[in-house]
Write an enzyme that holds these catalytic residues in place. Structure first.
Site, PDB file in Angstrom:
ATOM      1  N   GLY A  96       0.818  -1.203   0.000  1.00 13.85           N
ATOM      2  CA  GLY A  96       0.000   0.000   0.000  1.00 13.85           C
ATOM      3  C   GLY A  96       0.853   1.255   0.000  1.00 13.85           C
ATOM      4  CD  GLU A  99       7.124  -5.640  -1.811  1.00 13.33           C
ATOM      5  OE1 GLU A  99       7.299  -4.817  -2.740  1.00 13.33           O
ATOM      6  OE2 GLU A  99       8.007  -6.443  -1.449  1.00 13.33           O
ATOM      7  CB  CYS A 132       3.377  -0.091  -6.659  1.00 12.91           C
ATOM      8  SG  CYS A 132       3.722  -1.798  -7.144  1.00 12.91           S
TER       9      CYS A 132
END
Length: 488
Positions: free
Chosen positions: A200, A222, A257
């Site tokens: 997140g 992560e 991401c």
């Protein structure tokens, strides 16, 4: 008759405690540690994915309007590959690893034993709700742990389906899914875990890390960051542009991401680059990309408003070179390129996580490295497009990021032989392939000795001779050992 909300049991701290205790009892009984259990759960997950692909694609369409190809390939197929790899390699991963011993412990032998950590907590994200929930679980199962998964409430259809499928296919005495929002997550974070794996943003990561610190619980984070793309001249511009588009708008419309966050290129190359983007974007998404079925929507109105605010800033709104169209009703934003954006603008101060792509101009692309390293936290990924070998070497040597890719974007996360993870504020720890197994394992050092060859050197009374010989043994020098034995 009570309402559904009244009928539904409240999941509080006591509920979380009871759940963790039951899972820990299953783990302590040795249920998850056997090779057979691990295989059975990975096969069950594989079956779950194969038998419910249409439902998964439908849930992702409901949550994100995600195109079927992206759902099938970037979530389902990648998960299947993770399961198949673990099933193929797990017996080898589980075997103790032989370790060399030295003269210090002679005669002896040694090995490194991978043992499961215990009961682990996986907190997932909304942008790839199946991949980011189940991929860490593959590693946790392969390593022999009991698991609680908390999917993101921002992808409700996916969260609901995950809870249903995991309960239906996997071992409920060892693997649980808890749906909900902040109260449920907070109740779970109060418990003692043997590892927490969070995917997140940095803000929530700090909350997770603080909760873990109370129990000295190890964590994997992560996260993300502003992943730059450096574009050199003298390249196949059409291929480069297509690969940037695939990594940006072809990955959940920039909501990934590792998505390219901004481009750095030379001033004299920028117009050519923008023209190439215009041509390829129209070919991929048509003249009206808001109507394209191949672009995901923005996840919710809050994120839509956040992205709109970045686009509407005075110093940015005049920099739109392509795109900019928005549909607030359907939460859609067209692929948007912004040329010569000021470094001090809002869009350059936070991770964009959406379909906006600023281009920063420099006199020489070699200036990019210092700009990246001095602009803020280390990114999760960094990309370079060039045919210049010296520039490639300098990029690898000087740019610090979770991962680097030369002449492509985002594809490194599909390579199971590479660790995937961040550095600094873009994350800590890594996973994928065996790295996932290792993330959820304790590497236990084991030394074996017999009763022969016992030496009085380590026992009192201590003498100068014993000291010299022990120092020689610890140094590993044969010459010093001989000199010590001879009393020299």
């Amino acid at each position: 008759m009570g309402s559904k909300s009244e009928d539904k049991a409240v999941f509080d701290t006591e509920s979380a405690k009871q759940m963790v205790n039951k899972l820990r009892a299953s783990f302590m009984a040795g249920k998850t540690k056997t090779y057979e259990w691990r295989v059975s759960q990975l096969i069950a997950m594989l079956n779950m994915l194969e038998e419910n692909e249409l439902q998964i694609v439908s849930a992702l369409r409901d949550d994100l309007s995600k195109p079927e190809l992206e759902s099938s390939i970037y979530e389902i197929a990648m998960l299947k590959n993770s399961c198949k790899l673990a099933l193929k390699e797990m017996k080898h991963w589980m075997k103790p690893e032989k370790a060399k011993t030295s003269l210090t412990t002679f005669p002896s032998s040694a090995e490194i034993v991978s043992e499961p950590l215990g009961v682990v907590f996986v907190i997932s994200a909304w942008n790839y709700p199946f991949l980011l929930s189940l991929d860490p679980m593959v590693g946790a199962i392969a390593a022999g742990n009991a698991i609680v998964l908390k999917p993101s409430e921002l992808a409700p259809a996916s969260s609901s389906l995950l809870a249903k499928l995991v309960a239906g296919y996997l071992d409920g005495s060892c693997i649980k899914v808890v749906e909900g929002a902040v109260p449920e997550t907070s109740a779970l974070l109060e418990q003692k875990w043997d590892k927490i794996f969070y995917t997140g943003n940095g803000r929530v990561a700090r909350i997770v890390m603080a909760a873990a610190a109370k129990h000295l619980t190890p964590i994997v984070l992560e996260l993300g960051g502003k992943s730059p793309v450096i574009v050199d001249s003298g390249i196949d511009l059409k291929v480069a542009t297509r690969r940037i588009i695939a990594g940006k708008w072809g990955c959940n419309n920039g909501q990934a991401c590792v998505s390219p966050d901004y481009i750095i290129t030379a001033k004299d190359y920028a117009v050519k680059l923008v023209d190439s983007f215009k041509c390829e974007l129209q070919q991929f998404y048509g003249k009206n990309p808001l109507e394209s079925k191949d672009l995901s929507r923005i996840v919710n109105s809050n994120h839509f408003d956040r992205l709109s605010k970045l686009l509407e800033e005075d110093k940015v709104s005049s920099k739109i070179a392509h795109g900019g169209a928005r549909d607030e009703t359907n939460l859609k934003i067209a692929p948007t390129i912004l040329l010569d954006v000021p470094i001090n603008s809002l869009i350059m101060k936070e991770e964009i996580f959406g379909p906006l792509l600023p281009i920063i101009l420099v006199d020489n692309v070699e200036e990019s490295f210092d700009m990246i390293n001095s602009s803020g936290p280390k990114p999760l990924a960094a990309y370079l497009f060039t045919n210049n070998n010296k520039l490639k070497e300098k990029f690898v040597a000087e740019v610090s990021a979770g991962g680097l890719v030369v002449n492509d974007t985002t594809v490194h996360l599909a390579e199971h032989n590479l660790p995937f993870g961040g550095v600094g504020e873009s994350g800590m720890g890594s996973y994928h392939g065996k790295f996932s197994f290792d993330a959820f394992s304790h590497k236990k050092a084991v030394l074996y000795k017999g009763f022969s060859g016992d030496s009085s050197l380590r026992y009192p009374p201590y003498t100068r001779g014993k000291l010299r010989l022990l120092q020689a043994l610890l140094s590993g020098s044969i010459l010093r050992i001989i000199r010590a034995l001879l009393g020299w």
